[in-house]
Enzyme design. Structure first.
Site, short mmCIF file in Angstrom:
data_model
loop_
_atom_site.label_atom_id
_atom_site.label_comp_id
_atom_site.label_asym_id
_atom_site.label_seq_id
_atom_site.Cartn_x
_atom_site.Cartn_y
_atom_site.Cartn_z
N GLU A 43 39.99 -54.93 66.57
CA GLU A 43 40.54 -55.83 65.56
C GLU A 43 39.37 -56.57 64.90
OE1 GLU A 43 42.66 -60.21 65.32
OE2 GLU A 43 43.05 -58.94 67.07
N THR A 70 43.96 -61.78 61.55
CA THR A 70 44.09 -63.00 60.73
C THR A 70 44.53 -62.63 59.32
OG1 THR A 70 42.13 -63.75 61.98
CG2 THR A 70 43.05 -65.26 60.39
N LYS A 130 52.63 -60.22 68.83
CA LYS A 130 51.48 -60.83 69.49
C LYS A 130 51.90 -62.21 70.01
CE LYS A 130 47.97 -62.71 67.15
NZ LYS A 130 46.70 -62.85 66.39
#
Length: 219
Positions: A43, A70, A130
């Site tokens: 990521e 993000t 998540k």
């Protein structure tokens, strides 16, 4: 890669390395150190300057599944997908981001903290939820949420270390996100230490296999 292939890669890896650095060159070195240690799911946080360029470069690496982290809005989601991101993570639930992922066949992993947020993510079409920040929640909290929501697939992120790694694989958890405890030695330029730590996470993931696979039988 098709979405099911990306989901399978996440399930099989059980570890997503979170790369968040102040310089793109360092981010690439950190990512390569993780790859050298056997981690194949990465990521790249878009708080990293020129993070899209980092994603684009890594997307050309054979055997590596790279995603963007993000991701806060559909415009950024679209840009990340065009750069080669195969999965998108967010710290919160944004239905438009999830729809953008669905439109392009990209895995969506929005962040949630409460049962309401988990259900909101599922209703919007999230592939994985998540649980963030995981350190503030704990494995027992995730296990409790999974009981009435057996259809949910979880990825704890934030607070996962090599020492507490096995404890996170409770009901519904198929993988974890690991950042600072894996990449912190980049601050001193010690990329070899990152590779060594990555190998430890990969070994721990291999021992964790059966429980994670049971949690992902719907895939």
């Amino acid at each position: 890669m098709k979405k099911l292939d990306v989901l399978a890669a996440i399930r099989d890896s059980k570890v997503i390395a979170i790369v968040r650095e102040d310089e793109p060159d360092i981010a690439l070195k950190v990512a390569q150190a993780c790859i050298d240690g056997g981690i194949r799911c990465l990521e790249i946080a878009l708080t990293t300057p020129n993070g899209l360029d980092v994603i684009s470069a890594l997307s050309k690496t054979d055997g590596v599944v790279v995603g963007a982290g993000t991701v806060l809005d559909p415009e950024t989601a679209s840009a990340a997908i065009q750069a080669g991101a195969l999965f998108l993570l967010s710290p919160a639930v944004n239905a438009e981001v999830i729809r953008m992922c669905s439109r392009h066949g990209v895995v969506s992993i929005p962040g949630a903290f409460s049962p309401t947020e988990v259900v909101t993510a599922l209703e919007a079409g999230a592939d994985v939820v998540k649980m963030f920040p995981a350190a503030s929640l704990g494995p027992n909290y995730i296990d409790a949420i999974a009981a009435p929501l057996p259809q949910a697939v979880f990825l704890p992120s934030g607070g996962v270390t090599i020492d507490n790694f096995p404890g996170w694989f409770v009901r519904g958890v198929v993988a974890v996100g690991v950042g600072g405890p894996l990449t912190c030695s980049a601050a001193g330029g010690d990329y070899g230490a990152i590779t060594a730590t990555a190998r430890r996470f990969v070994a721990a993931a291999a021992r964790q296999g059966s429980r994670a696979e049971r949690a992902a039988t719907s895939w």
